[in-house]
Scaffold this active site. Structure first.
Site, PDB file in Angstrom:
ATOM      1  N   LYS A  48      23.605 -46.165  64.617  1.00 15.10           N
ATOM      2  CA  LYS A  48      23.843 -44.931  63.884  1.00 15.10           C
ATOM      3  C   LYS A  48      23.231 -43.734  64.607  1.00 15.10           C
ATOM      4  O   LYS A  48      23.796 -42.637  64.625  1.00 15.10           O
ATOM      5  CB  LYS A  48      23.269 -45.039  62.474  1.00 15.10           C
ATOM      6  CG  LYS A  48      23.597 -43.868  61.566  1.00 15.10           C
ATOM      7  CD  LYS A  48      23.066 -44.121  60.170  1.00 15.10           C
ATOM      8  CE  LYS A  48      23.369 -42.977  59.229  1.00 15.10           C
ATOM      9  NZ  LYS A  48      22.813 -43.222  57.868  1.00 15.10           N
ATOM     10  N   THR A  84      12.489 -50.787  63.099  1.00 12.49           N
ATOM     11  CA  THR A  84      11.807 -51.725  63.979  1.00 12.49           C
ATOM     12  C   THR A  84      10.944 -50.985  64.994  1.00 12.49           C
ATOM     13  O   THR A  84       9.807 -51.369  65.282  1.00 12.49           O
ATOM     14  CB  THR A  84      12.827 -52.610  64.730  1.00 12.49           C
ATOM     15  OG1 THR A  84      13.496 -53.455  63.791  1.00 12.49           O
ATOM     16  CG2 THR A  84      12.146 -53.481  65.775  1.00 12.49           C
ATOM     17  N   ASN A  85      11.472 -49.930  65.538  1.00 10.85           N
ATOM     18  CA  ASN A  85      10.757 -49.175  66.575  1.00 10.85           C
ATOM     19  C   ASN A  85       9.454 -48.587  66.059  1.00 10.85           C
ATOM     20  O   ASN A  85       8.539 -48.308  66.837  1.00 10.85           O
ATOM     21  CB  ASN A  85      11.657 -48.059  67.112  1.00 10.85           C
ATOM     22  CG  ASN A  85      11.177 -47.518  68.440  1.00 10.85           C
ATOM     23  OD1 ASN A  85      10.915 -48.271  69.366  1.00 10.85           O
ATOM     24  ND2 ASN A  85      11.045 -46.215  68.535  1.00 10.85           N
ATOM     25  N   ALA A 119       7.631 -50.202  63.647  1.00  9.15           N
ATOM     26  CA  ALA A 119       6.815 -51.281  63.080  1.00  9.15           C
ATOM     27  C   ALA A 119       5.542 -51.451  63.896  1.00  9.15           C
ATOM     28  O   ALA A 119       5.592 -51.755  65.087  1.00  9.15           O
ATOM     29  CB  ALA A 119       7.610 -52.591  63.048  1.00  9.15           C
ATOM     30  N   GLY A 155       2.321 -53.256  62.847  1.00 13.20           N
ATOM     31  CA  GLY A 155       1.431 -54.393  62.698  1.00 13.20           C
ATOM     32  C   GLY A 155       1.719 -55.579  63.585  1.00 13.20           C
ATOM     33  O   GLY A 155       0.916 -55.949  64.440  1.00 13.20           O
ATOM     34  N   GLY A 156       2.874 -56.200  63.423  1.00 10.28           N
ATOM     35  CA  GLY A 156       3.182 -57.350  64.248  1.00 10.28           C
ATOM     36  C   GLY A 156       4.121 -58.325  63.579  1.00 10.28           C
ATOM     37  O   GLY A 156       4.844 -57.983  62.642  1.00 10.28           O
ATOM     38  N   GLU A 170      -3.991 -59.683  58.399  1.00  9.70           N
ATOM     39  CA  GLU A 170      -3.563 -58.604  57.518  1.00  9.70           C
ATOM     40  C   GLU A 170      -3.617 -59.052  56.063  1.00  9.70           C
ATOM     41  O   GLU A 170      -3.863 -60.228  55.765  1.00  9.70           O
ATOM     42  CB  GLU A 170      -2.145 -58.135  57.887  1.00  9.70           C
ATOM     43  CG  GLU A 170      -2.063 -57.533  59.280  1.00  9.70           C
ATOM     44  CD  GLU A 170      -0.679 -57.044  59.636  1.00  9.70           C
ATOM     45  OE1 GLU A 170      -0.571 -56.286  60.610  1.00  9.70           O
ATOM     46  OE2 GLU A 170       0.299 -57.415  58.951  1.00  9.70           O
ATOM     47  N   ASP A 201      23.093 -47.644  54.122  1.00 12.91           N
ATOM     48  CA  ASP A 201      24.527 -47.745  54.385  1.00 12.91           C
ATOM     49  C   ASP A 201      25.050 -49.185  54.283  1.00 12.91           C
ATOM     50  O   ASP A 201      26.113 -49.433  53.699  1.00 12.91           O
ATOM     51  CB  ASP A 201      24.852 -47.203  55.786  1.00 12.91           C
ATOM     52  CG  ASP A 201      24.404 -45.772  55.989  1.00 12.91           C
ATOM     53  OD1 ASP A 201      23.648 -45.258  55.151  1.00 12.91           O
ATOM     54  OD2 ASP A 201      24.799 -45.166  56.995  1.00 12.91           O
ATOM     55  N   HIS A 211       3.900 -49.161  50.880  1.00  3.98           N
ATOM     56  CA  HIS A 211       2.763 -49.467  51.746  1.00  3.98           C
ATOM     57  C   HIS A 211       1.566 -48.680  51.228  1.00  3.98           C
ATOM     58  O   HIS A 211       1.672 -47.475  50.983  1.00  3.98           O
ATOM     59  CB  HIS A 211       3.062 -49.097  53.198  1.00  3.98           C
ATOM     60  CG  HIS A 211       2.141 -49.757  54.163  1.00  3.98           C
ATOM     61  ND1 HIS A 211       0.819 -49.381  54.295  1.00  3.98           N
ATOM     62  CD2 HIS A 211       2.327 -50.778  55.037  1.00  3.98           C
ATOM     63  CE1 HIS A 211       0.248 -50.139  55.209  1.00  3.98           C
ATOM     64  NE2 HIS A 211       1.136 -50.994  55.679  1.00  3.98           N
ATOM     65  N   ARG A 217      -0.035 -56.015  49.159  1.00  2.00           N
ATOM     66  CA  ARG A 217       0.235 -54.586  49.143  1.00  2.00           C
ATOM     67  C   ARG A 217       0.483 -54.021  47.738  1.00  2.00           C
ATOM     68  O   ARG A 217       0.123 -52.869  47.472  1.00  2.00           O
ATOM     69  CB  ARG A 217       1.437 -54.276  50.041  1.00  2.00           C
ATOM     70  CG  ARG A 217       1.117 -54.486  51.507  1.00  2.00           C
ATOM     71  CD  ARG A 217       2.344 -54.338  52.377  1.00  2.00           C
ATOM     72  NE  ARG A 217       1.983 -54.453  53.797  1.00  2.00           N
ATOM     73  CZ  ARG A 217       2.859 -54.415  54.782  1.00  2.00           C
ATOM     74  NH1 ARG A 217       4.144 -54.265  54.534  1.00  2.00           N
ATOM     75  NH2 ARG A 217       2.454 -54.519  56.036  1.00  2.00           N
ATOM     76  N   HIS A 237       8.118 -48.130  51.572  1.00  2.00           N
ATOM     77  CA  HIS A 237       8.062 -48.808  52.862  1.00  2.00           C
ATOM     78  C   HIS A 237       9.187 -49.808  53.085  1.00  2.00           C
ATOM     79  O   HIS A 237       9.774 -49.851  54.162  1.00  2.00           O
ATOM     80  CB  HIS A 237       6.712 -49.510  52.986  1.00  2.00           C
ATOM     81  CG  HIS A 237       6.461 -50.179  54.302  1.00  2.00           C
ATOM     82  ND1 HIS A 237       6.575 -49.526  55.511  1.00  2.00           N
ATOM     83  CD2 HIS A 237       6.114 -51.463  54.604  1.00  2.00           C
ATOM     84  CE1 HIS A 237       6.297 -50.361  56.500  1.00  2.00           C
ATOM     85  NE2 HIS A 237       6.024 -51.543  55.982  1.00  2.00           N
ATOM     86  N   ARG A 257       6.793 -58.603  49.775  1.00  2.00           N
ATOM     87  CA  ARG A 257       6.775 -59.117  51.147  1.00  2.00           C
ATOM     88  C   ARG A 257       5.349 -59.234  51.666  1.00  2.00           C
ATOM     89  O   ARG A 257       4.574 -58.288  51.592  1.00  2.00           O
ATOM     90  CB  ARG A 257       7.575 -58.185  52.058  1.00  2.00           C
ATOM     91  CG  ARG A 257       7.505 -58.573  53.521  1.00  2.00           C
ATOM     92  CD  ARG A 257       8.406 -57.712  54.349  1.00  2.00           C
ATOM     93  NE  ARG A 257       7.958 -56.323  54.433  1.00  2.00           N
ATOM     94  CZ  ARG A 257       7.080 -55.875  55.332  1.00  2.00           C
ATOM     95  NH1 ARG A 257       6.498 -56.725  56.180  1.00  2.00           N
ATOM     96  NH2 ARG A 257       6.761 -54.600  55.373  1.00  2.00           N
ATOM     97  N   SER A 274       8.316 -59.441  57.909  1.00  2.00           N
ATOM     98  CA  SER A 274       9.643 -58.824  57.987  1.00  2.00           C
ATOM     99  C   SER A 274      10.282 -59.007  59.364  1.00  2.00           C
ATOM    100  O   SER A 274      11.462 -59.369  59.460  1.00  2.00           O
ATOM    101  CB  SER A 274       9.565 -57.335  57.630  1.00  2.00           C
ATOM    102  OG  SER A 274       8.649 -56.666  58.459  1.00  2.00           O
TER     103      SER A 274
END
Length: 500
Positions: free
Chosen positions: A41, A49-50, A52, A54-55, A120, A215, A236, A282, A344, A379, A384
């Site tokens: 998009k 993802t870019n 994210a 933590g890990g 975490e 979407d 979060h 969380r 989040h 979650r 994730s």
């Protein structure tokens, strides 16, 4: 343009890219029998993802074991997770990590040369593989470098799905809009993978990218796919308190490293709400923070990372250190970080089976938009990215089965009929009535307000991408509120103060 493909993947986060990578390892692809199209998009890097930090969670340490990770996931999900899916994904996790390593992802290691595993909230052991505090970006970059120039893959950037219909061959006709040149075109596919991420733009404050307008959930539902628990929205606990509707995320790993939550009196408070304190799941931490805020004058609490060494911060949290300095002018080694719960992640969404298949034939959903059964009502941190790559692998096994090579044929699409809508008003309603803490009357008020917006809006004659997104947000906002009204118990991320 009127091209046909065997598989189209919409989305270039870890769900879409790892699906593509697993498909590239199949015999069908390696024998040049697969025609794949990938649609982004925005730019390739413009994904959740870019961002994210933590890990990705997987059992690795000797003192850890799969059963503990399974149990942690079930506890965090308030035992609403599907036990079969949880076990399948968690047992697959170590192998999936190895896949990422084989694909070029370089996770951090310690001085002894072993992987530097973080801990975490909700986890009973150190099991978070990470790359500093930019894990998602590291994974996405590695996958893109491997695949972006492959001859069998057609790629469209800055391209939005604006129309989707079933065709006569059990495939899909797709209308697309290229926002860089305002060009409309059609393509066809035998099988479709939606990996478009979440619904963050429904809220005033979110950690999501601006393209996260739901979407994929919208189009899946338009085709008849079943949705479930859309109101299971995770906030979060530690979004950076600042102006603007996109909030910078302060990773949970910072609390895992020892950072403490403080109220305006600079007193630690989490131990009063849960014995796990800062490392509680969380949903518990978010509600606890809001209770503290309600008793004080400041509209935020503090995250205190001053107890961490300068070396620890520089090595593990360089991005957070830089962003906090740039955005709010603080040095996290010396200053307290103002934080507030921020939208989040959506734990529900498009219902899928163990292979990522929706209730619509040949339609798949991978990643945050999918309700897989892994997360249940909440979650677990760093599950994730794991879920996305796991279901990418599971789905790839089905995607190459019974492929019918579709042939292109003329198709006509009418442009979507859009209404003039105020996104800020929609976001205000969702934030006020469908946030961390809800009420029955508030939910009914929210639904009426959204319905009034739709009733009072005027029709638009021309297509505009922002208006198109606003119409999707209004549609999904109403469905989220309707789902929230049907919930009968407080569980995980869902909390209605009027329910016993």
């Amino acid at each position: 343009m009127n091209q046909s493909y065997d598989i189209v993947i919409v989305g270039t986060g870890i769900g879409g890219l790892s699906t593509l990578f697993y498909l590239s390892e199949t015999k069908a692809f390696q024998s040049n029998q697969l025609r794949i199209c990938v649609i982004a998009k925005g730019s390739f890097s413009q994904t959740n993802t870019n961002w994210a930090q933590g890990g990705i969670a997987a059992v690795h340490a000797l003192e850890d074991h799969v059963e503990k990770h399974i149990q942690d996931t079930m506890i965090a999900g308030a035992y609403k997770s599907n036990p079969y899916i949880v076990e399948k994904v968690i047992r697959s996790a170590p192998g999936l990590i190895q896949n990422l390593i084989d694909w070029g992802v370089q996770f951090d290691k310690n001085d002894l040369g072993d992987y530097d595993l973080a801990k975490e909230g909700g986890h009973s052991a150190h099991r978070i593989f990470h790359k500093h505090d930019q894990t998602g970006a590291a994974i996405q970059s590695a996958l893109l470098q491997k695949l972006i120039h492959h001859q069998q893959i057609t790629i469209f950037e800055h391209t939005c799905l604006i129309g989707l219909h079933n065709n006569q061959q059990d495939g899909f006709d797709m209308a697309l809009f290229n926002s860089s040149n305002n060009h409309f075109f059609h393509i066809h596919t035998s099988k479709l993978v939606l990996a478009t991420g979440g619904i963050g733009m429904l809220y005033e404050k979110t950690t999501n990218q601006s393209i996260a307008t739901g979407d994929g959930i919208y189009f899946a539902h338009q085709l008849g796919a079943e949705l479930e628990n859309l109101s299971y929205v995770q906030f979060h606990p530690t979004g950076l308190y600042e102006k603007g509707n996109i909030s910078f995320l302060i990773t949970e790993a910072l609390r895992g490293a020892g950072a403490k939550l403080l109220n305006e009196k600079k007193e630690a408070f989490m131990h009063q709400y849960d014995q796990r304190a800062e490392l509680a799941p969380r949903d518990i931490v978010s509600r606890s923070i809001l209770k503290e805020i309600a008793q004080q004058n400041l509209p935020y609490v503090y995250l205190d990372a001053t107890g961490l060494s300068a070396e620890q911060i520089a090595q593990h949290f360089p991005t957070i250190q830089a962003e906090c300095k740039k955005r709010v002018g603080i040095d996290i080694h010396a200053d307290l970080i103002p934080v507030i719960p921020t939208q989040h992640y959506v734990c529900g969404g498009v219902k899928v089976n163990e292979f990522g298949e929706t209730t619509v034939k040949n339609l798949y959903a991978i990643g945050e938009l999918a309700s897989t059964g892994l997360h249940g009502a909440n979650r677990l941190a760093s599950n994730s990215l794991l879920e996305a790559i796991a279901f990418a692998k599971f789905a790839s096994e089905q995607l190459v089965k019974n492929l019918k090579h579709s042939s292109s044929f003329p198709s006509e699409f009418e442009l979507p009929r859009l209404k003039m809508l105020d996104r800020v008003r929609i976001q205000s309603i969702l934030s006020q009535y469908a946030g961390v803490i809800k009420s029955t009357q508030g939910l009914h008020d929210a639904l009426k307000n959204l319905q009034d917006i739709e009733k009072d809006s005027t029709d638009l004659n021309d297509f505009n991408l922002v208006d198109f997104e606003n119409n999707i947000l209004l549609y999904l906002g109403q469905h989220l509120i309707k789902d929230a009204i049907t919930q009968k118990e407080n569980v995980g991320v869902f909390y209605n103060q009027d329910l016993v």
